[in-house]
Design an enzyme around this catalytic site. Structure first.
Site, short mmCIF file in Angstrom:
data_model
loop_
_atom_site.label_atom_id
_atom_site.label_comp_id
_atom_site.label_asym_id
_atom_site.label_seq_id
_atom_site.Cartn_x
_atom_site.Cartn_y
_atom_site.Cartn_z
N ASP A 1 0.87 -1.18 0.00
CA ASP A 1 0.00 0.00 0.00
C ASP A 1 0.91 1.23 0.00
OD1 ASP A 1 0.95 0.21 2.59
OD2 ASP A 1 -1.01 0.23 3.55
N THR B 1 2.58 -1.90 8.99
CA THR B 1 2.97 -2.87 10.03
C THR B 1 3.25 -4.25 9.48
OG1 THR B 1 0.65 -3.48 10.28
CG2 THR B 1 1.47 -1.74 11.75
N HIS C 1 10.49 -24.04 8.52
CA HIS C 1 9.43 -24.69 9.32
C HIS C 1 8.04 -24.53 8.72
CE1 HIS C 1 11.89 -24.68 13.34
NE2 HIS C 1 12.54 -25.24 12.33
C1 RB5 Z 1 -1.96 2.48 6.57
O1 RB5 Z 1 -1.97 3.66 7.29
C2 RB5 Z 1 -1.77 1.28 7.51
O2 RB5 Z 1 -2.92 1.08 8.25
C3 RB5 Z 1 -1.40 0.06 6.71
O3 RB5 Z 1 -0.25 0.31 5.98
C4 RB5 Z 1 -1.08 -1.18 7.49
O4 RB5 Z 1 -0.19 -0.95 8.53
C5 RB5 Z 1 -2.22 -2.00 7.89
O5 RB5 Z 1 -2.07 -3.09 8.49
#
Ligand code: RB5
Length: 142
Positions: free
Chosen positions: A8, A67, A98
């Site tokens: 993204d 994340t 694994h």
């Molecule tokens: C985008 O702001 C963020 O929510 C996305 O990149 C991600 O971390 C979602 O899990």
């Protein structure tokens, strides 16, 4: 290898770095977006990569979001996908040895290009160990 890559907006900058590195390693890299820092929805890109790997059109996949959690949740909903959230090179090795992971998910806001490259190096170098892990991996798809 044929590698699908997607992210993204939060993963876009690092995706460019990883794309270039993978190409330099001689892989055929298929960039499935996004292609700017304009805000987008990570499921759209994670699903594209996961489905291409599940269909066998791509050998492996790499996904990035802020994340790594969002893209890994989406990818793991596609049958045949074993997506690992990777935040260290050791995790990358183990995810192959694994779990026979076929997609690596990276937390773009909590990692850096060097860690990702070392992780991918380890992932490509590692082999699925089979044995007891074969039995466990088989149970994932019941
Ligand atoms: C985008 O702001 C963020 O929510 C996305 O990149 C991600 O971390 C979602 O899990």
């Amino acid at each position: 290898m044929k590698i699908a890559i997607g992210s993204d907006h939060a993963g876009y900058a690092l995706k460019k770095t990883v794309y270039a590195w993978l190409e330099k390693q001689g892989h055929e890299v298929n960039d499935m977006g996004t292609w700017s820092e304009e805000s987008v929805d990570y499921p759209d890109y994670a699903r594209k990569v996961a489905e291409a790997v599940a269909r066998g059109e791509q050998d492996q996949g790499v996904l990035l979001c802020g994340t790594g959690v969002g893209v890994s949740i989406v990818a793991n909903k596609v049958r045949g996908i074993r997506a690992a959230l990777v935040f260290s090179p050791d995790i990358a090795s183990l995810a192959r040895q694994h779990n026979n992971a076929n997609i690596m998910c990276f937390p773009a806001r909590f990692t850096d290009g060097e860690t990702i490259e070392k992780s991918l190096d380890n992932w490509f170098a590692a082999e699925f160990e089979g044995g007891r892990h074969e039995r466990r991996v088989a149970k994932i798809e019941l």
